[in-house]
Every structure is written in structure tokens, then in C-alpha cells.
Design a protein around this motif. Sequence first.
Motif, PDB file in Angstrom:
ATOM      1  N   ASP A  17       0.831  -1.213   0.000  1.00 25.78           N
ATOM      2  CA  ASP A  17       0.000   0.000   0.000  1.00 25.78           C
ATOM      3  C   ASP A  17       0.862   1.257   0.000  1.00 25.78           C
ATOM      4  N   LYS A  18       1.933   1.260   0.791  1.00 26.99           N
ATOM      5  CA  LYS A  18       2.824   2.417   0.816  1.00 26.99           C
ATOM      6  C   LYS A  18       3.478   2.638  -0.548  1.00 26.99           C
ATOM      7  N   LYS A  19       3.874   1.527  -1.160  1.00 25.68           N
ATOM      8  CA  LYS A  19       4.472   1.638  -2.495  1.00 25.68           C
ATOM      9  C   LYS A  19       3.465   2.198  -3.496  1.00 25.68           C
ATOM     10  N   ILE A  61       0.930   4.110  -2.835  1.00 23.81           N
ATOM     11  CA  ILE A  61       0.702   5.524  -2.530  1.00 23.81           C
ATOM     12  C   ILE A  61       1.813   6.384  -3.117  1.00 23.81           C
ATOM     13  N   ARG A  62       3.071   5.918  -2.981  1.00 25.22           N
ATOM     14  CA  ARG A  62       4.185   6.674  -3.561  1.00 25.22           C
ATOM     15  C   ARG A  62       4.026   6.791  -5.076  1.00 25.22           C
ATOM     16  N   ASN A  63       3.656   5.690  -5.714  1.00 26.08           N
ATOM     17  CA  ASN A  63       3.453   5.721  -7.172  1.00 26.08           C
ATOM     18  C   ASN A  63       2.301   6.643  -7.554  1.00 26.08           C
ATOM     19  N   ASP A  64       1.231   6.579  -6.738  1.00 25.59           N
ATOM     20  CA  ASP A  64       0.089   7.452  -7.020  1.00 25.59           C
ATOM     21  C   ASP A  64       0.483   8.915  -6.923  1.00 25.59           C
ATOM     22  N   LYS A  65       1.275   9.266  -5.920  1.00 25.34           N
ATOM     23  CA  LYS A  65       1.717  10.651  -5.765  1.00 25.34           C
ATOM     24  C   LYS A  65       2.582  11.094  -6.943  1.00 25.34           C
ATOM     25  N   LEU A 115      -5.216   7.268  -5.188  1.00 26.32           N
ATOM     26  CA  LEU A 115      -4.508   7.636  -3.969  1.00 26.32           C
ATOM     27  C   LEU A 115      -5.420   7.491  -2.743  1.00 26.32           C
ATOM     28  N   HIS A 116      -6.655   7.954  -2.895  1.00 23.15           N
ATOM     29  CA  HIS A 116      -7.614   7.854  -1.790  1.00 23.15           C
ATOM     30  C   HIS A 116      -7.871   6.387  -1.441  1.00 23.15           C
ATOM     31  N   LYS A 117      -8.022   5.554  -2.492  1.00 27.87           N
ATOM     32  CA  LYS A 117      -8.279   4.129  -2.261  1.00 27.87           C
ATOM     33  C   LYS A 117      -7.076   3.459  -1.594  1.00 27.87           C
ATOM     34  N   ASP A 118      -5.863   3.783  -2.063  1.00 35.26           N
ATOM     35  CA  ASP A 118      -4.663   3.168  -1.472  1.00 35.26           C
ATOM     36  C   ASP A 118      -4.464   3.611  -0.024  1.00 35.26           C
ATOM     37  N   ARG A 119      -4.775   4.848   0.271  1.00 33.71           N
ATOM     38  CA  ARG A 119      -4.671   5.298   1.660  1.00 33.71           C
ATOM     39  C   ARG A 119      -5.698   4.578   2.554  1.00 33.71           C
ATOM     40  N   GLN A 125      -6.823   0.325   6.543  1.00 34.20           N
ATOM     41  CA  GLN A 125      -7.472  -0.933   6.910  1.00 34.20           C
ATOM     42  C   GLN A 125      -6.437  -2.017   7.205  1.00 34.20           C
ATOM     43  N   ASP A 126      -5.362  -2.076   6.390  1.00 32.73           N
ATOM     44  CA  ASP A 126      -4.332  -3.095   6.609  1.00 32.73           C
ATOM     45  C   ASP A 126      -3.616  -2.880   7.943  1.00 32.73           C
ATOM     46  N   ARG A 127      -3.418  -1.611   8.281  1.00 28.96           N
ATOM     47  CA  ARG A 127      -2.784  -1.333   9.572  1.00 28.96           C
ATOM     48  C   ARG A 127      -3.678  -1.757  10.743  1.00 28.96           C
ATOM     49  N   LYS A 128      -4.968  -1.521  10.606  1.00 27.89           N
ATOM     50  CA  LYS A 128      -5.905  -1.978  11.643  1.00 27.89           C
ATOM     51  C   LYS A 128      -5.923  -3.489  11.738  1.00 27.89           C
ATOM     52  N   GLY A 129      -5.948  -4.171  10.595  1.00 26.03           N
ATOM     53  CA  GLY A 129      -5.952  -5.632  10.593  1.00 26.03           C
ATOM     54  C   GLY A 129      -4.679  -6.201  11.179  1.00 26.03           C
ATOM     55  N   HIS A 130      -3.551  -5.509  10.962  1.00 30.80           N
ATOM     56  CA  HIS A 130      -2.271  -5.967  11.478  1.00 30.80           C
ATOM     57  C   HIS A 130      -2.229  -5.870  12.998  1.00 30.80           C
ATOM     58  N   LYS A 131      -2.875  -4.833  13.528  1.00 31.01           N
ATOM     59  CA  LYS A 131      -2.924  -4.667  14.972  1.00 31.01           C
ATOM     60  C   LYS A 131      -3.791  -5.765  15.597  1.00 31.01           C
TER      61      LYS A 131
END
Length: 270
Positions: free
Chosen positions: A41-43, A45-49, A255-259, A264-270
Motif C-alpha cells: 500500500d505504501k508503495k 501511494i508513492r506511485n500514485d503521488k 490515492l484515496h483508495k490506497d490510503r 485498513q491493513d494497519r488496523k488488521g495488522h494490529k
Amino acid sequence: MKAEFIVRRGVLAFAFAGLLAGGAFAQSQDPTPQQQDVKQDKKDIRNDKKDLAKDRADRNADQRDINHDKRDIKNDKQDIHQDNKDTNQDKRDIHQDNKDIRQDKSDVRSDNRDIRNDKTDLSKDRADRNADQRDINHDKTKLAKDDAKYGDNSVQAKADRKDLHQDRTDRNADQHDINKDKTDLSKDRTDRNKDVKDLNADRKDRNSDVKDLNADRKDRNQDVKDLHSDKKDLKQDRKDRNKDQKDINKDKKDLHKDRKDLKQDRKGHK
């Protein structure tokens, strides 16, 4: 025996600790699916930017091109308007030049007629003057003979003197006419030369105006071509700008979707 037992327990403890450390190391080297999703997701987002920044730069460049095309179109229209004014003025100048040329030709023809008439009058007056001079010479001869034959106060002598006086009067009048004819001839020649000079000047002006007209028409045609080309460029630049704007809108959505996915992935990881 007790020492051997102690050594064995130490070896076993050391081996067990090694197994635990190896498991922990293996666990730290193999990321979980949630961690992989976050990283992806971070990757994304960087590409989207990057895509968004590039599309915005393209959109701004296209907008600058559009503004430049609009200025070119405005200038082309002004040039065409000015070219049309110049063309119309050239046509009026040519029309006036042709009118002046026709008038100059008429003046030259009239001057030449006056010159011919002056020459005719001059030739006639000279002939009359010469005839009067011959009559004067004849009268003098006749008067001398009559004076000698009949006397100074005779009827014949008085008639001869009267004829001599009349012939001298006619001769002087003819000379006066000759002088006037010379003056008229000189004036008419001056007028004719001036009219010829005016005719040549008007022809030169007409030729110059024709060149100006052709140049202005050429400029107008080139400006019309430039206008069509600029309108075509404007249409293409607007098309490119609209496409870039669509790409920007899509990049924003991505970008909005990737963020959102990252959150969501961060919440699931927690």
C-alpha cells in the motif's frame, strides 16, 4: 558422574536456547501477509503521488499552451482586421491613382492640342507679319515714286502714306500676336511637362499601391493560415488538458483508495 550430568544439562539448555533464537530469527525474516499488504500500500501511494504530480505538471503545461494559443488567435484576428483595413485602403488608393492618371492623360492631350494650336497661330501670325512687312516695303517704294512724280502733298502721296501707316499698324499687331503666341506656347509647354511629370508620378504611386495591395493580401492570407493553425492547436491542447485532468481525477481516486487500504491493513495488522 554428577559432573557429567551437569555438562549434559548445560548442552541441552544451550541447544534449546539456540532453537528458540533460530525460531525468533526465522519469524523476524518472514513478514506476515498484513505486513506485506502495508508495504505494498505504501508503495502504491508513492506511485500514485508521482503519477498525480506528473499529470498535474502536464495539465499545467497544457493550460499554458492553451493560454498561449488564445493570445495567438487574438493577435491573428487583429492582424487580419488590420490587413483588411490596409487592403481596402490600398484599393481606394489604386482607384484614386487610376483616376488621377486618367485626368493627367486628359490634361496632357489637352496641353498637346493647345501647343499645336499655338504653333499654328504662331505660324499664321508670322506669315501675316511677313506679308505686312512686304506691304510696308512696297508702300515705301511706291511713296518714294509718287513723291518724286506727283509731289509730297499730292493725292497719290497722301494715299500711299495712309496705306503705309495701316500696314505698319497691321505689322505691329501681328508682332504683338506673335509675342503672345510665343508666351502661350511656352506656358502650354510648361503645363504639358508638368502634367507629364504628374502622370509619371501617379503611375509610380499606382504601381507602389499595387505592390502594397499584393503584400497586404499575402499577409492576410498568411494570418488566416496562422489563425486556422492556432485554432487547431488550441483544440488539441484543450483535448490534452482534459485528458490530463481525467488522469488527475483518477490518480486522486487511486490515492484515496490506497490510503484507505493502508489504514485498513494497519488496523488488521494490529
